[in-house]
Design an enzyme around this catalytic site. Structure first.
Site: not given
Ligand code: NDP
Length: 295
Positions: A46, A51, A109
């Site tokens: 995704d 981005y 979006h």
């Molecule tokens: P997530 O809930 O996926 O959390 C991501 C964060 O958690 C990062 O800081 C990552 O750190 C950390 N993390 C990941 N796995 C673990 C784990 N197993 N244990 C501890 N920490 C962990 O949040 P997102 O906001 O990134 O949401 C996921 C996806 O949703 C986005 O990447 C995007 O594709 C989508 N999205 C869409 C939006 C919209 O408006 N449509 C808005 C926001 C997100 P690290 O990377 O440093 O490991």
């Protein structure tokens, strides 16, 4: 390798139940993160025009050597590209950067509540791309019930997904229910509550939550795995993001355990009603008008 269960969209297209998010993954780190995800077994990525990392996603998919049809690519049109012709052109920008001919799921979006005619025109362009076979499914993101009502009144194709903020601290039950009634698959963004800790942390980290921690200990799994399981068992597609290989693997390892009804209910009860992301009603081109470069 674990094979991933799928959800069948309202147009009979199958989509992996768990995908890989790349929001805030810097462009220069995206290829490596997506390569790791594909090696781990993820088959859905995704991304989004805004981005700035569609190119890295495309490179990783090509370098993986996987057949194009084995990877489900989802991307999003940003609000500055709304309007019929502009959105058709946004598709060309996206496929140009991704280096593919077709997109599996293309979504808007955000709604632009103050300029809904523009949102409708953008969606009509998605309908056209769908009819022309350039995208396999179309959908929306951050659409609230009133936005869905307006959209459905003026367009033909019911969105296949609505990608919205859902995690234990913000469940949006009203939107989940309406999506379900309309046959729209709920896709949870920030599924492990990323937005609760990577912003200002003001509503706490879901990863540190004692209720989730207790369930994780009882299940012999991590808090992130418990949260992903909660979504999957409640019928939501999930797209956890990570740039850390061990977490990429951890988040994929969620198909060998089941939460009990009591555990699901205990997580439901953590809802604070506080949104982490921007209020969908407040999205305007003035405030969020980032220009999307050409391919
Ligand atoms: P997530 O809930 O996926 O959390 C991501 C964060 O958690 C990062 O800081 C990552 O750190 C950390 N993390 C990941 N796995 C673990 C784990 N197993 N244990 C501890 N920490 C962990 O949040 P997102 O906001 O990134 O949401 C996921 C996806 O949703 C986005 O990447 C995007 O594709 C989508 N999205 C869409 C939006 C919209 O408006 N449509 C808005 C926001 C997100 P690290 O990377 O440093 O490991």
């Amino acid at each position: 390798m674990t094979s991933i269960p799928t959800f069948t969209l309202n147009n009979a297209v199958d989509m992996p139940a768990l995908g890989f998010g790349v929001y805030q993954t810097p462009p220069e780190e995206t290829r490596a993160a997506v390569e790791t995800a594909l090696e781990t077994g993820y088959r859905h990525i995704d991304t989004a025009a805004v981005y700035g990392n569609e190119r890295g996603v495309g490179e990783a998919i090509r370098r993986s050597g996987l057949p194009r049809d084995d990877v489900f690519i989802e991307t999003k049109v940003w609000i500055t590209d709304y309007g019929y012709d502009t959105t058709l052109h946004a598709f060309e920008k996206a496929v140009g950067k991704l280096g593919v001919d077709t997109i599996d799921l293309l979504i808007l979006h955000q709604a632009l509540p103050g300029e809904f005619d523009r949102t409708i025109a953008a969606y009509k362009a998605l309908e056209r791309l769908y009819t022309d076979g350039k995208v396999r499914a179309i959908g929306v993101s951050n659409f609230m019930p009133n936005h869905l009502d307006q959209l459905l009144a003026e367009t033909e194709v019911v969105p296949a997904v609505n990608q919205i903020e859902v995690h234990p601290y913000f469940r949006q039950s009203d939107v989940l229910d309406i999506d379900g009634q309309l046959g729209i698959l709920n896709q949870a963004w920030s599924p492990i509550g990323g937005i609760t800790f990577y912003r200002d942390g003001s509503h706490g980290s879901t990863l540190q939550d004692p209720v989730i921690g207790e369930i994780a200990t009882a299940q012999g799994k991590s808090p992130a795995q418990v949260m992903l399981r909660w979504h999957l068992q409640q019928g939501r597609q999930v797209i956890p993001k990570s740039v850390t290989p061990s977490r990429i693997a951890e988040n994929f390892d969620v198909f060998d355990f089941e939460l009990t009804d009591e555990q699901l209910a205990a997580i439901d009860a953590l809802d604070t009603g506080t949104r982490g992301g921007p209020e969908p009603e407040d999205i305007t081109r003035d405030k969020y008008g980032i220009e999307i470069p050409e391919a």
